[in-house]
Design a protein around this motif. Structure first.
Motif, PDB file in Angstrom:
ATOM      1  N   ILE A 148       0.819  -1.209   0.000  1.00 50.58           N
ATOM      2  CA  ILE A 148       0.000   0.000   0.000  1.00 50.58           C
ATOM      3  C   ILE A 148       0.856   1.263   0.000  1.00 50.58           C
ATOM      4  O   ILE A 148       0.568   2.233  -0.717  1.00 50.58           O
ATOM      5  CB  ILE A 148      -0.929   0.015   1.243  1.00 50.58           C
ATOM      6  N   ARG A 149       1.911   1.257   0.798  1.00 52.23           N
ATOM      7  CA  ARG A 149       2.664   2.479   1.058  1.00 52.23           C
ATOM      8  C   ARG A 149       3.577   2.873  -0.098  1.00 52.23           C
ATOM      9  O   ARG A 149       3.719   4.060  -0.410  1.00 52.23           O
ATOM     10  CB  ARG A 149       3.484   2.275   2.339  1.00 52.23           C
ATOM     11  N   LYS A 150       4.213   1.899  -0.731  1.00 54.59           N
ATOM     12  CA  LYS A 150       5.190   2.201  -1.772  1.00 54.59           C
ATOM     13  C   LYS A 150       4.533   2.253  -3.154  1.00 54.59           C
ATOM     14  O   LYS A 150       3.696   1.403  -3.470  1.00 54.59           O
ATOM     15  CB  LYS A 150       6.290   1.133  -1.788  1.00 54.59           C
ATOM     16  N   LEU A 153       9.234  -2.960  -7.540  1.00 53.91           N
ATOM     17  CA  LEU A 153       9.541  -3.911  -8.608  1.00 53.91           C
ATOM     18  C   LEU A 153      10.910  -4.574  -8.448  1.00 53.91           C
ATOM     19  O   LEU A 153      11.045  -5.786  -8.692  1.00 53.91           O
ATOM     20  CB  LEU A 153       9.445  -3.196  -9.961  1.00 53.91           C
ATOM     21  N   ALA A 154      11.919  -3.832  -8.032  1.00 52.21           N
ATOM     22  CA  ALA A 154      13.255  -4.424  -7.917  1.00 52.21           C
ATOM     23  C   ALA A 154      13.260  -5.591  -6.932  1.00 52.21           C
ATOM     24  O   ALA A 154      13.871  -6.642  -7.191  1.00 52.21           O
ATOM     25  CB  ALA A 154      14.264  -3.355  -7.494  1.00 52.21           C
ATOM     26  N   PHE A 155      12.580  -5.413  -5.805  1.00 50.03           N
ATOM     27  CA  PHE A 155      12.456  -6.494  -4.816  1.00 50.03           C
ATOM     28  C   PHE A 155      11.803  -7.717  -5.432  1.00 50.03           C
ATOM     29  O   PHE A 155      12.251  -8.853  -5.222  1.00 50.03           O
ATOM     30  CB  PHE A 155      11.632  -5.974  -3.629  1.00 50.03           C
ATOM     31  N   GLN A 156      10.754  -7.499  -6.208  1.00 49.02           N
ATOM     32  CA  GLN A 156      10.013  -8.607  -6.799  1.00 49.02           C
ATOM     33  C   GLN A 156      10.841  -9.337  -7.854  1.00 49.02           C
ATOM     34  O   GLN A 156      10.904 -10.569  -7.861  1.00 49.02           O
ATOM     35  CB  GLN A 156       8.709  -8.091  -7.413  1.00 49.02           C
ATOM     36  N   VAL A 157      11.446  -8.593  -8.754  1.00 48.00           N
ATOM     37  CA  VAL A 157      12.198  -9.220  -9.848  1.00 48.00           C
ATOM     38  C   VAL A 157      13.330 -10.079  -9.301  1.00 48.00           C
ATOM     39  O   VAL A 157      13.602 -11.176  -9.802  1.00 48.00           O
ATOM     40  CB  VAL A 157      12.732  -8.152 -10.822  1.00 48.00           C
ATOM     41  N   ASP A 183      -3.919  -4.066  -8.585  1.00 48.88           N
ATOM     42  CA  ASP A 183      -4.438  -3.168  -7.555  1.00 48.88           C
ATOM     43  C   ASP A 183      -3.642  -3.359  -6.261  1.00 48.88           C
ATOM     44  O   ASP A 183      -3.590  -4.469  -5.719  1.00 48.88           O
ATOM     45  CB  ASP A 183      -5.917  -3.490  -7.340  1.00 48.88           C
ATOM     46  N   SER A 184      -3.044  -2.295  -5.751  1.00 45.03           N
ATOM     47  CA  SER A 184      -2.244  -2.405  -4.530  1.00 45.03           C
ATOM     48  C   SER A 184      -3.066  -2.870  -3.337  1.00 45.03           C
ATOM     49  O   SER A 184      -2.563  -3.563  -2.443  1.00 45.03           O
ATOM     50  CB  SER A 184      -1.578  -1.065  -4.206  1.00 45.03           C
ATOM     51  N   ARG A 185      -4.343  -2.512  -3.294  1.00 44.63           N
ATOM     52  CA  ARG A 185      -5.197  -2.936  -2.182  1.00 44.63           C
ATOM     53  C   ARG A 185      -5.424  -4.444  -2.218  1.00 44.63           C
ATOM     54  O   ARG A 185      -5.403  -5.118  -1.185  1.00 44.63           O
ATOM     55  CB  ARG A 185      -6.530  -2.195  -2.217  1.00 44.63           C
TER      56      ARG A 185
END
Length: 239
Positions: A117-119, A125-129, A156-158
């Motif tokens: 939610i916050r970011k 994306l870098a964390f995810q990749v 959706d971030s929520r």
């Protein structure tokens, strides 16, 4: 429908497009609540709720049990589905997933929910990749990284945050012995999101499950490992 595909966290059914293109049976790549084109009213949901959604889809679209593949979050949903409705699942692929994220799961996933939610999504994306793919694969296959990154950015971030909370609350360990589907458990050798030890626990807990480790692959091992998609497609189609 003969096969149902369940996607990972903050993705959509579009994640599975390379596998859909290999399958020769009628296949649905389902969008979880709030992901992709699926509607969502904003209320909390659990992994069990997502499994109930999948069960309802199978009952509406299939006249017999189907093959199911679930990756990461989708694997948790698949465990809940196959463990509570074994009559609906005849073959099962669990990819880079777990029945339980461990003793600190609620705190860890609550933090992930807050970050979702916050970011801004592009800053996540870098964390995810780094979790999805090894650096070597990301460098050699930028188009695939771009494809899945766009799915993540569109989520959706929520809904992403609520899915994190659902994963933190999930424990499907007691369901594993109830799974009757022929099962393939796959994991990337270097998957640090759901490590090989978690895959071993699944393979040991599900009767007659077959384990497979993809060498030098991370969390999206099915897409990264050479032959990964072929192995999953062949298993889902009864080979």
């Amino acid at each position: 429908m003969k096969a149902l595909l369940l996607h990972s966290l903050a993705m959509s059914g579009g994640l599975w497009q390379p596998l859909v293109e290999k399958l020769t049976v009628p296949t649905v790549a389902m969008d979880a609540r709030g992901h992709g084109e699926s509607t969502w009213d904003g209320s909390p949901f659990t992994i069990e709720d997502l499994a109930a959604d999948a069960a309802a889809l199978i009952e509406a679209r299939a006249d017999s049990p189907v093959a199911v593949a679930g990756m990461s979050m989708g694997g948790c949903v698949a465990i809940a589905l196959a463990g509570t409705r074994p009559d609906l699942v005849d073959r099962l692929v669990l990819a880079d997933t777990t029945a339980d994220y461990g003793p600190d799961k609620m705190t860890a996933w609550a933090d992930r929910a807050d970050n979702a939610i916050r970011k801004p999504r592009d800053r996540q994306l870098a964390f995810q990749v780094d979790r999805w793919f090894s650096p070597a694969f990301a460098e050699e296959h930028p188009a695939e990284v771009k494809r899945v990154s766009e799915l993540f950015l569109a989520t959706d971030s929520r809904a992403h945050a609520q899915a994190c909370r659902a994963l933190g609350a999930f424990d499907g360990t007691a369901l594993l012995p109830r799974i009757t589907a022929r099962t393939l458990v796959v994991v990337g050798e270097h998957d640090y999101a759901t490590p090989p030890a978690m895959a071993r626990a699944l393979a040991e807990g599900i009767p007659d499950a077959r384990p497979h480790v993809f060498e030098n692959a991370r969390h999206f091992s099915v897409f990264e490992a050479p032959g990964g998609l072929d192995l999953v497609a062949g298993f889902l189609e009864g080979q």
